[in-house]
Structure formats: C-alpha cells, structure tokens
Design a protein around this motif. Structure first.
Motif, PDB file in Angstrom:
ATOM      1  N   VAL A 154       2.258  -3.916   8.456  1.00 55.75           N
ATOM      2  CA  VAL A 154       1.785  -5.000   7.600  1.00 55.75           C
ATOM      3  C   VAL A 154       0.703  -4.371   6.718  1.00 55.75           C
ATOM      4  N   TRP A 155       1.036  -4.195   5.456  1.00 50.03           N
ATOM      5  CA  TRP A 155       0.132  -3.577   4.481  1.00 50.03           C
ATOM      6  C   TRP A 155      -0.663  -4.690   3.818  1.00 50.03           C
ATOM      7  N   VAL A 156      -1.979  -4.648   3.976  1.00 46.62           N
ATOM      8  CA  VAL A 156      -2.845  -5.694   3.430  1.00 46.62           C
ATOM      9  C   VAL A 156      -3.673  -5.072   2.302  1.00 46.62           C
ATOM     10  N   GLU A 157      -3.394  -5.498   1.085  1.00 49.19           N
ATOM     11  CA  GLU A 157      -4.081  -4.983  -0.091  1.00 49.19           C
ATOM     12  C   GLU A 157      -5.097  -6.009  -0.586  1.00 49.19           C
ATOM     13  N   SER A 158      -6.150  -5.532  -1.222  1.00 48.20           N
ATOM     14  CA  SER A 158      -7.173  -6.425  -1.743  1.00 48.20           C
ATOM     15  C   SER A 158      -6.816  -6.970  -3.129  1.00 48.20           C
ATOM     16  N   ASN A 159      -5.829  -6.339  -3.778  1.00 43.98           N
ATOM     17  CA  ASN A 159      -5.387  -6.784  -5.101  1.00 43.98           C
ATOM     18  C   ASN A 159      -3.960  -6.283  -5.339  1.00 43.98           C
ATOM     19  N   LYS A 160      -3.408  -6.561  -6.506  1.00 39.45           N
ATOM     20  CA  LYS A 160      -2.027  -6.164  -6.812  1.00 39.45           C
ATOM     21  C   LYS A 160      -1.957  -4.952  -7.736  1.00 39.45           C
ATOM     22  N   ARG A 167      -1.808  -1.625  -7.023  1.00 37.81           N
ATOM     23  CA  ARG A 167      -0.921  -0.518  -6.632  1.00 37.81           C
ATOM     24  C   ARG A 167       0.506  -1.004  -6.462  1.00 37.81           C
ATOM     25  N   ASP A 168       1.445  -0.160  -6.880  1.00 37.56           N
ATOM     26  CA  ASP A 168       2.854  -0.452  -6.646  1.00 37.56           C
ATOM     27  C   ASP A 168       3.118  -0.405  -5.142  1.00 37.56           C
ATOM     28  N   LEU A 169       4.027  -1.263  -4.675  1.00 34.19           N
ATOM     29  CA  LEU A 169       4.288  -1.345  -3.235  1.00 34.19           C
ATOM     30  C   LEU A 169       4.788  -0.028  -2.657  1.00 34.19           C
ATOM     31  N   ASP A 170       5.578   0.742  -3.430  1.00 36.22           N
ATOM     32  CA  ASP A 170       6.054   2.025  -2.900  1.00 36.22           C
ATOM     33  C   ASP A 170       4.901   3.006  -2.705  1.00 36.22           C
ATOM     34  N   ASN A 171       3.865   2.899  -3.513  1.00 36.46           N
ATOM     35  CA  ASN A 171       2.691   3.752  -3.338  1.00 36.46           C
ATOM     36  C   ASN A 171       1.864   3.316  -2.128  1.00 36.46           C
ATOM     37  N   VAL A 172       1.813   2.033  -1.861  1.00 36.98           N
ATOM     38  CA  VAL A 172       1.124   1.528  -0.674  1.00 36.98           C
ATOM     39  C   VAL A 172       1.850   2.031   0.568  1.00 36.98           C
ATOM     40  N   ARG A 173       3.155   1.883   0.577  1.00 32.00           N
ATOM     41  CA  ARG A 173       3.975   2.219   1.725  1.00 32.00           C
ATOM     42  C   ARG A 173       3.954   3.704   2.082  1.00 32.00           C
ATOM     43  N   THR A 180       5.826  -5.254   5.530  1.00 36.80           N
ATOM     44  CA  THR A 180       5.424  -6.552   5.008  1.00 36.80           C
ATOM     45  C   THR A 180       4.156  -6.308   4.205  1.00 36.80           C
ATOM     46  N   PHE A 181       4.034  -6.976   3.066  1.00 32.17           N
ATOM     47  CA  PHE A 181       2.880  -6.782   2.192  1.00 32.17           C
ATOM     48  C   PHE A 181       2.144  -8.105   2.028  1.00 32.17           C
ATOM     49  N   ARG A 182       0.811  -8.030   2.129  1.00 37.76           N
ATOM     50  CA  ARG A 182      -0.023  -9.229   1.994  1.00 37.76           C
ATOM     51  C   ARG A 182      -1.243  -8.903   1.151  1.00 37.76           C
ATOM     52  N   LEU A 183      -1.867  -9.948   0.657  1.00 37.58           N
ATOM     53  CA  LEU A 183      -3.124  -9.818  -0.074  1.00 37.58           C
ATOM     54  C   LEU A 183      -4.253 -10.446   0.736  1.00 37.58           C
ATOM     55  N   ASP A 184      -5.380  -9.733   0.821  1.00 37.17           N
ATOM     56  CA  ASP A 184      -6.584 -10.264   1.456  1.00 37.17           C
ATOM     57  C   ASP A 184      -7.765  -9.472   0.900  1.00 37.17           C
ATOM     58  N   LYS A 185      -8.531 -10.088   0.036  1.00 41.64           N
ATOM     59  CA  LYS A 185      -9.645  -9.395  -0.615  1.00 41.64           C
ATOM     60  C   LYS A 185     -10.736  -8.983   0.364  1.00 41.64           C
ATOM     61  N   THR A 186     -10.850  -9.669   1.482  1.00 37.25           N
ATOM     62  CA  THR A 186     -11.949  -9.402   2.402  1.00 37.25           C
ATOM     63  C   THR A 186     -11.612  -8.397   3.504  1.00 37.25           C
ATOM     64  N   MET A 187     -10.324  -8.261   3.862  1.00 38.96           N
ATOM     65  CA  MET A 187      -9.956  -7.368   4.970  1.00 38.96           C
ATOM     66  C   MET A 187      -8.695  -6.563   4.669  1.00 38.96           C
ATOM     67  N   PRO A 188      -8.733  -5.683   3.656  1.00 35.09           N
ATOM     68  CA  PRO A 188      -7.561  -4.849   3.394  1.00 35.09           C
ATOM     69  C   PRO A 188      -7.382  -3.815   4.503  1.00 35.09           C
ATOM     70  N   GLY A 189      -6.174  -3.328   4.647  1.00 36.01           N
ATOM     71  CA  GLY A 189      -5.891  -2.308   5.651  1.00 36.01           C
ATOM     72  C   GLY A 189      -4.420  -2.329   6.009  1.00 36.01           C
ATOM     73  N   VAL A 190      -4.116  -1.779   7.164  1.00 40.51           N
ATOM     74  CA  VAL A 190      -2.735  -1.769   7.635  1.00 40.51           C
ATOM     75  C   VAL A 190      -2.718  -2.082   9.128  1.00 40.51           C
ATOM     76  N   TRP A 191      -1.772  -2.916   9.521  1.00 39.41           N
ATOM     77  CA  TRP A 191      -1.532  -3.221  10.930  1.00 39.41           C
ATOM     78  C   TRP A 191      -0.237  -2.520  11.311  1.00 39.41           C
ATOM     79  N   VAL A 192      -0.271  -1.770  12.396  1.00 43.42           N
ATOM     80  CA  VAL A 192       0.905  -1.028  12.849  1.00 43.42           C
ATOM     81  C   VAL A 192       1.284  -1.543  14.233  1.00 43.42           C
TER      82      VAL A 192
END
Length: 81
Positions: free
Chosen positions: A16-22, A24-30, A60-72
């Motif tokens: 679960v990729w949690v980004e603070s904004n949109k 970055r392209d999703l393939d770069n996040v992944r 899975t990709f989500r937005l959260d400005k306060t807690m970005p990160g990745v859940w594995v």
C-alpha cells in the motif's frame, strides 16, 4: 515493532503506497518495491526476492498528506508440488 520471523515458503506481497500528493507517476512510486524486497532478504526474512519464493505482488495507491509511506504485508502461500 514485532520481530519478523524468517519465511521459508512461497509468499505473495501486498504493497500500500501512501503518497502525500499526486506529483509522482505511480510506476515511479512502485519502483520502491525493489528496495523493500532487498531489505527483506538482507534481514533474513525472505531467502530470496526471486521467483523461487515470491509468487507475485499487489499494489494499492493512496493519498495522505500527514502520513506518507508504504505498508508491506507478506502472505505465506501454500505451494503446490
């Protein structure tokens, strides 16, 4: 943090990729999955990050400005002979 035990069997990995904004392209996040897998092997949680142990992934990709990160989440999968 709970200490992770080594996993000997086949696994499926859910990210679960949690980004603070949109920005970055999703393939770069992944692409961060390589570093996560390398760390799991380096710490002895997985034997290998190859197909001998890793069956696949979900992303899975989500937005959260306060807690970005990745859940594995690592799910052990019964391996059929």
């Amino acid at each position: 943090h709970a200490k992770l035990k080594p996993i000997k069997g086949m696994v499926w990995i859910d990210y679960v990729w949690v980004e603070s904004n949109k920005r970055r392209d999703l393939d770069n996040v992944r692409c961060g999955s390589k570093f996560a897998l390398d760390a799991l092997v380096a710490y002895g949680i997985l034997r290998t990050d190859g197909q001998a142990q890793v069956m696949g992934f979900t992303d899975t990709f989500r937005l959260d400005k306060t807690m970005p990160g990745v859940w594995v989440t690592i799910r052990e999968v019964p391996h059929e002979a």
